[in-house]
Design a protein around this motif. Structure first.
Motif: not given
Length: 90
Positions: A54, A57-58, A60-65
């Motif tokens: 988790t 994943y978070l 990676l999600h912050q990096w993608a944003r």
């Protein structure tokens, strides 16, 4: 036939049967304890891995944003070192 011998044999049979069922119950209890201990250990490991996954994943999600389609993308964040990714490695 001797009634005393028959009664003695019956008593011995009943005692033998009772001790056999008691030993089976003890074995079942120890098997149950071993199984529940192993399941507790596996559930603990799975929870740890799920938390690490988790977190990855978070990250990676912050990096993608932060990285849009027109911005230069830096390297994606690395997953945690102790995260076991072997189920996804082919």
């Amino acid at each position: 036939m001797d009634v005393g011998a028959l009664v003695g044999g019956a008593v011995a049979l009943v005692v033998g049967l009772l001790s056999w069922t008691q030993s089976r119950a003890t074995n079942r209890r120890s098997d149950f304890t071993a199984i529940t201990d192993r399941l507790d250990k596996e559930v603990g490991e799975e929870r740890k891995q799920r938390k690490l996954l988790t977190r990855a994943y978070l990250d990676l999600h912050q990096w993608a944003r932060r990285v849009g389609p027109d911005t230069p993308a830096g390297p994606a964040p690395e997953p945690p070192v102790d995260l076991d990714l072997s189920p996804w490695n082919l």
